[in-house]
Each structure stands twice: as structure tokens, then as C-alpha cells.
Design a protein around this motif. Structure first.
Motif, PDB file in Angstrom:
ATOM      1  N   ILE A 168       0.853  -1.190   0.000  1.00  0.00           N
ATOM      2  CA  ILE A 168       0.000   0.000   0.000  1.00  0.00           C
ATOM      3  C   ILE A 168       0.894   1.246   0.000  1.00  0.00           C
ATOM      4  N   SER A 169       0.671   2.126  -0.985  1.00  0.00           N
ATOM      5  CA  SER A 169       1.519   3.322  -1.069  1.00  0.00           C
ATOM      6  C   SER A 169       0.921   4.474  -0.255  1.00  0.00           C
ATOM      7  N   HIS A 170      -0.401   4.576  -0.251  1.00  0.00           N
ATOM      8  CA  HIS A 170      -1.066   5.672   0.458  1.00  0.00           C
ATOM      9  C   HIS A 170      -2.167   5.122   1.350  1.00  0.00           C
ATOM     10  N   ILE A 171      -2.124   5.490   2.607  1.00  0.00           N
ATOM     11  CA  ILE A 171      -3.208   5.108   3.517  1.00  0.00           C
ATOM     12  C   ILE A 171      -4.139   6.312   3.636  1.00  0.00           C
ATOM     13  N   ILE A 172      -5.268   6.189   3.005  1.00  0.00           N
ATOM     14  CA  ILE A 172      -6.258   7.269   3.057  1.00  0.00           C
ATOM     15  C   ILE A 172      -7.382   6.777   3.953  1.00  0.00           C
ATOM     16  N   ARG A 173      -7.525   7.399   5.120  1.00  0.00           N
ATOM     17  CA  ARG A 173      -8.530   6.905   6.058  1.00  0.00           C
ATOM     18  C   ARG A 173      -9.038   8.048   6.924  1.00  0.00           C
ATOM     19  N   GLY A 174     -10.052   7.769   7.719  1.00  0.00           N
ATOM     20  CA  GLY A 174     -10.673   8.791   8.547  1.00  0.00           C
ATOM     21  C   GLY A 174      -9.716   9.335   9.598  1.00  0.00           C
ATOM     22  N   GLU A 175      -9.934  10.596   9.973  1.00  0.00           N
ATOM     23  CA  GLU A 175      -9.012  11.223  10.928  1.00  0.00           C
ATOM     24  C   GLU A 175      -9.101  10.596  12.314  1.00  0.00           C
ATOM     25  N   ASP A 176     -10.126   9.786  12.542  1.00  0.00           N
ATOM     26  CA  ASP A 176     -10.187   9.079  13.828  1.00  0.00           C
ATOM     27  C   ASP A 176      -9.040   8.079  13.962  1.00  0.00           C
ATOM     28  N   HIS A 177      -8.332   7.833  12.873  1.00  0.00           N
ATOM     29  CA  HIS A 177      -7.190   6.913  12.946  1.00  0.00           C
ATOM     30  C   HIS A 177      -5.854   7.617  13.169  1.00  0.00           C
ATOM     31  N   ILE A 178      -5.880   8.945  13.272  1.00  0.00           N
ATOM     32  CA  ILE A 178      -4.602   9.658  13.485  1.00  0.00           C
ATOM     33  C   ILE A 178      -3.915   9.132  14.740  1.00  0.00           C
ATOM     34  N   SER A 179      -4.702   8.937  15.780  1.00  0.00           N
ATOM     35  CA  SER A 179      -4.096   8.516  17.049  1.00  0.00           C
ATOM     36  C   SER A 179      -3.580   7.073  16.987  1.00  0.00           C
ATOM     37  N   ASN A 180      -3.994   6.315  15.991  1.00  0.00           N
ATOM     38  CA  ASN A 180      -3.466   4.951  15.830  1.00  0.00           C
ATOM     39  C   ASN A 180      -2.121   4.940  15.105  1.00  0.00           C
ATOM     40  N   THR A 181      -1.878   6.011  14.366  1.00  0.00           N
ATOM     41  CA  THR A 181      -0.705   6.019  13.487  1.00  0.00           C
ATOM     42  C   THR A 181       0.624   5.858  14.246  1.00  0.00           C
ATOM     43  N   PRO A 182       0.842   6.561  15.395  1.00  0.00           N
ATOM     44  CA  PRO A 182       2.126   6.370  16.085  1.00  0.00           C
ATOM     45  C   PRO A 182       2.395   4.915  16.466  1.00  0.00           C
ATOM     46  N   ARG A 183       1.389   4.217  16.936  1.00  0.00           N
ATOM     47  CA  ARG A 183       1.580   2.798  17.278  1.00  0.00           C
ATOM     48  C   ARG A 183       1.975   2.013  16.027  1.00  0.00           C
ATOM     49  N   GLN A 184       1.309   2.311  14.945  1.00  0.00           N
ATOM     50  CA  GLN A 184       1.579   1.566  13.715  1.00  0.00           C
ATOM     51  C   GLN A 184       2.979   1.874  13.193  1.00  0.00           C
ATOM     52  N   ILE A 185       3.409   3.126  13.391  1.00  0.00           N
ATOM     53  CA  ILE A 185       4.765   3.486  12.958  1.00  0.00           C
ATOM     54  C   ILE A 185       5.813   2.770  13.826  1.00  0.00           C
ATOM     55  N   LEU A 186       5.530   2.676  15.118  1.00  0.00           N
ATOM     56  CA  LEU A 186       6.482   1.953  15.987  1.00  0.00           C
ATOM     57  C   LEU A 186       6.612   0.494  15.543  1.00  0.00           C
ATOM     58  N   ILE A 187       5.502  -0.106  15.168  1.00  0.00           N
ATOM     59  CA  ILE A 187       5.563  -1.507  14.702  1.00  0.00           C
ATOM     60  C   ILE A 187       6.349  -1.593  13.388  1.00  0.00           C
ATOM     61  N   GLN A 188       6.079  -0.640  12.477  1.00  0.00           N
ATOM     62  CA  GLN A 188       6.842  -0.612  11.201  1.00  0.00           C
ATOM     63  C   GLN A 188       8.334  -0.527  11.481  1.00  0.00           C
ATOM     64  N   GLU A 189       8.688   0.360  12.406  1.00  0.00           N
ATOM     65  CA  GLU A 189      10.118   0.555  12.680  1.00  0.00           C
ATOM     66  C   GLU A 189      10.727  -0.684  13.317  1.00  0.00           C
ATOM     67  N   ALA A 190       9.940  -1.337  14.188  1.00  0.00           N
ATOM     68  CA  ALA A 190      10.451  -2.562  14.812  1.00  0.00           C
ATOM     69  C   ALA A 190      10.671  -3.649  13.762  1.00  0.00           C
ATOM     70  N   LEU A 191       9.831  -3.624  12.742  1.00  0.00           N
ATOM     71  CA  LEU A 191       9.963  -4.634  11.681  1.00  0.00           C
ATOM     72  C   LEU A 191      10.950  -4.193  10.602  1.00  0.00           C
TER      73      LEU A 191
END
Ligand code: GLU
Length: 449
Positions: A168-191
Motif C-alpha cells: 500500500i503506497s497511500h493510507i487514506i482513512r478517517g481522521e479518527d485513525h490519526i491517534s493509531n498512526t504512532p503505534r503503527q509506525i512503531l511496529i513498522q520501525e520494529a519490523l
């Protein structure tokens, strides 16, 4: 990872029917993808076994299809457990995550073992195409749980793995997911995997700026479909919920939307949902539909008691299409008009109180009878094929002017419809035809004398 191609996704959880917010997110993804010759993926996020239901998945897919938002590929998270397992094992092996024995709150203190990410407790910063730089201190997230066990990943892990695996090149989703993004970035970085681009779009709000809820308006696409909205009208309206073309243009075909949509023009603030505006769009789309389609839709929305009348016939319905069309915004308005009693009289003689035939200031029913008899004479002299609204008007106009317009025209209209409100008598007479019109006028006279 090869990300030369634009790839987007929507990731609905099948815990309810397709929500208008999800449909609008799907549309923005779809438009952006199509204008870039990309691929649009639908990913059913059904890892929550208790809340996910097949019927909701069916509804989501069915309604996306109805809206014309076809996907290039469909995935189900429930079929991808082995893939997540591989990534969880990798994190454990590399010491980026650990197994933690703890007491389950949900299971009343029972001992369980969950997988937690080792949080490096750092600041995470990401660029959002609409909102610019967003910064988060992840310390307060602690070592959050990423899987119930090796075989049961939780939402954040599954999303990260899938977005990576699906390129997936672009994640286009509702702004209610902004607060989920840091967790997801931490997982990306761990991987050690790349970060996709983020586009958080504004939520759809009610007139009083609260989140859309069932109390204020229908929230599922199925409800709009049942009420008789046209899919293209919904698409057009949804496109303008949070995006504007920068011009006054409002009516867009899907191809024009693909052409003109731009992510940069998505607004930051909430998009206010206005049912009146949506109804306006729907009317505009109904106007463009072919006579045959309109006939089919109107007929489908007629109540049984009209369709089952012995006097019902398609020919009359076809004749009153312009009248009905003028009064509806959505197909189900046809039923409303019928229930208000504004359609039966086209098919059968109306029932009414004789006094109803009197125009406001009049009091002598005998004069009404005399005038109606005169009108019948006029009508007898028009040939069947000339019995049109214009011709009828022309023939009786002078007489009506002389005797008083209300006193002549009201009783005709009332004798034909039995209603205080209806189309004008010329239109009614044309629709009913010469024979039926004259018969109804005779009936009125018989009621008087
Ligand atoms: N499954 C999530 C939801 O239904 C969407 C996840 C995402 O778009 O990243 O809200």
C-alpha cells in the motif's frame, strides 16, 4: 519494497452494514487510485471473531458494488493468520517484542500470555498529506499489546503487516485513525519496513457538528438505497463531503471526479452532512434518467393498494410521470404521495363531499351544475386526439373568464380529483382522457341534482 505503483485500500471491519463514512473513504481512495492508474484493494478486517459477521461482509461488498466502487483485489484478514504469525515470531526473535504473562481483565483474572511490543519511548513524527507534520510522544503508550498470542494478532499489527505485504503506497482513512498512526509506525520501525504515505480525511459530521449517528440520519448505504437514492447522486454528493473542486461546479460524473479530484483540496475541518443537499443532488440525477427507468422505479414504489386496483394500468401511470417527477426527490417519495391520497384518483373516480365542489366565495351548487354541463358541451366538441391540456384551456378559457375563473375551474378540478390540492384541471383532464373526464363531470352533476 517496490512502491512505484499507487496502491490504496479500505479496511472495513465487518461489524455493521457499509457506513456512509466508510463509503466516502472508499470513494476518495478510489478516485485517487483511478487518477493514478493504481490499484484499489478492499481488505476485510475480520480478526475480531466475536463481532465480525459474514452478513456484514456481504453487505459491505454488495453496497460498494452498487456504488460502482469496484476493487482490484479482495482480502480477508481471517485468511492470513500464518502471515501475521511470521511477523510476530520475527519481532519476538529479534527482541523487539516479548511474551508477557498477565492476568486478563476480560477473563476475570485468568492467567494469559500476550505479545507486547518493546516501546523505544521516543517521539514519532509523520507527514500527513492534508495536515502536514504530526508529532507524538509515544512514551505514554507503554509496551502495548500487539497480539493475543502468536496466532491472534491485534488490529495494529495486522494493519501494518497487511499494508506492507500488499504494498500500500497511500493510507487514506478517517481522521479518527490519526491517534493509531504512532503505534503503527512503531511496529513498522520494529519490523524495519517502509512507511506508507498518510492521508487522514475529515470525518462526516451532523449539522450540529457531532459525529454522524443513526439518530440524526441514516448511516448505512443500504438505508439510502432502500429509500430510493440514485447511486450516482450519492457518489457525487459524497465526493463533495470534505473535498471541493475550487469552482462552483457541483454536478460531476464519476469520470469527471476521477479527473478533477485532488487530495490536496481535501479540507481539514469536518464535513457537514446536509440531507437537503443530498436530496437536491438526487433530484438532479432523477431528471437525467430515461423515461423507462423512471417508470420502472416509480412503479416499484407504488403501494400495493394502487397496483391491485382493477382500474390500475401502466398507460395512466406513464401519463402521470411528469406530475410525479415534479414532486419527488427520492423514489420512496412516490409512496408518500400515494399515502397522502394524491395518486388514487388518476386510476378511479374520487369520493368526495358535494360541497367540496364549491369555490371559496360561491354558495350555489346549482350554478356549479350548470357550469359543469356547459363545460361538458365544450369537451364533447374536442376530438379525442386533440384532448390536450393546451387545447382544453383554449376552448374553455373565455367562458371561465366570463363566469369567474375560480367558479368554473375549481369545480372541474375538484370533480376530477376530489382533492383541495392537485394539478390544474387542464392537466388532469388530459391525463384522464376525454371519456373519463366527461364521466367524472357527469358524476359531479348527478351528485348535485
Ligand atoms: N478496520 C479499521 C476500521 O474499520 C480501518 C483501519 C485502517 O483504515 O487503517 O475502522
Amino acid at each position: 519494497m517496490k512502491k512505484s505503483q499507487i496502491k490504496t485500500r479500505i479496511a472495513p471491519s465487518p461489524t455493521g452494514d457499509l457506513h456512509i463514512g466508510t463509503a466516502r473513504t472508499a470513494l476518495f481512495n478510489y478516485l485517487f487510485t483511478k487518477q493514478n492508474n493504481g490499484k484499489f484493494i478492499v481488505r476485510i478486517e475480520d480478526t475480531d471473531k466475536e463481532r465480525s459477521k459474514k452478513e456484514f461482509e456481504d453487505n459491505i461488498l454488495e453496497e460498494l458494488k452498487w456504488l460502482g466502487l469496484d476493487n482490484d483485489k479482495l482480502y480477508r484478514q481471517s485468511e492470513r493468520t500464518d502471515i501475521y504469525k511470521k511477523y510476530i515470531e520475527k519481532l519476538l526473535k529479534e527482541g523487539r517484542a516479548y511474551l508477557s504473562k498477565e492476568e486478563s481483565k476480560a477473563k476475570m483474572g485468568k492467567q494469559i500470555e500476550v505479545v507486547r511490543l518493546k516501546n523505544p519511548n521516543k517521539k514519532v513524527e509523520f507527514d500527513d498529506i492534508i495536515r502536514g507534520k504530526i508529532e507524538f510522544d509515544t512514551t505514554e503508550l507503554g509496551n502495548f499489546v500487539i497480539a493475543k498470542n502468536i496466532n491472534e494478532p491485534l488490529y495494529h499489527l495486522a494493519v501494518v503487516v497487511d499494508d506492507y505485504e500488499m504494498e500500500i503506497s497511500h493510507i487514506i482513512r478517517g481522521e479518527d485513525h490519526i491517534s493509531n498512526t504512532p503505534r503503527q509506525i512503531l511496529i513498522q520501525e520494529a519490523l524495519g519496513i517502509d512507511r506508507p504515505k498518510y492521508v487522514h480525511i475529515p470525518l462526516i459530521l451532523t449539522q450540529n457538528r457531532s459525529k454522524m449517528s443513526k439518530r440524526d440520519n441514516a448511516t448505512s448505504i443500504s438505508e439510502y438505497r432502500r429509500k430510493g437514492y440514485v447511486s450516482d447522486a450519492l457518489i457525487n454528493y459524497m465526493a463533495l463531503l470534505g473535498w471541493n473542486p475550487g469552482t462552483n461546479k457541483e454536478l460531476f460524473t464519476i469520470n469527471e471526479l476521477i479527473e478533477e479530484f485532488s487530495i490536496e483540496n481535501i479540507q481539514k475541518g469536518g464535513a457537514i452532512f446536509d440531507i437537503e443537499k443530498l436530496n437536491w443532488f438526487n433530484r438532479e440525477y432523477i431528471k437525467k434518467i430515461s423515461e423507462d427507468e423512471i417508470f420502472k422505479n416509480i412503479k416499484q414504489n407504488l403501494p400495493k393498494d394502487i397496483l391491485n386496483m382493477s382500474e390500475y394500468n401502466d398507460k395512466i401511470l406513464k401519463k402521470i410521470i411528469p406530475i410525479i417527477k415534479d414532486r419527488i426527490s427520492i423514489w420512496s417519495d412516490v409512496l408518500k404521495i400515494a399515502e397522502e391520497g394524491d395518486l388514487d384518483y388518476y386510476f378511479k373516480q374520487p369520493k368526495y363531499k358535494t360541497e367540496g365542489l364549491l369555490w371559496k366565495t360561491d354558495s350555489d351548487l346549482n350554478i356549479v351544475a350548470k357550469n359543469l354541463l356547459k363545460i361538458i358541451n365544450f369537451f364533447e366538441n374536442i376530438s379525442n386526439d386533440k384532448f390536450s391540456s393546451d387545447e382544453i384551456k383554449k376552448i374553455i378559457w373565455d367562458f371561465a373568464e366570463k363566469e369567474g375563473r375560480g367558479s368554473v375551474l375549481w369545480p372541474i378540478r375538484y370533480a376530477l380529483s376530489g382533492r383541495n390540492k392537485s394539478p390544474d384541471p387542464f392537466q388532469l383532464a388530459e391525463v384522464l382522457g376525454k371519456k373519463e373526464t366527461i364521466s367524472r363531470l357527469h358524476n359531479a352533476i348527478n351528485k348535485i341534482v
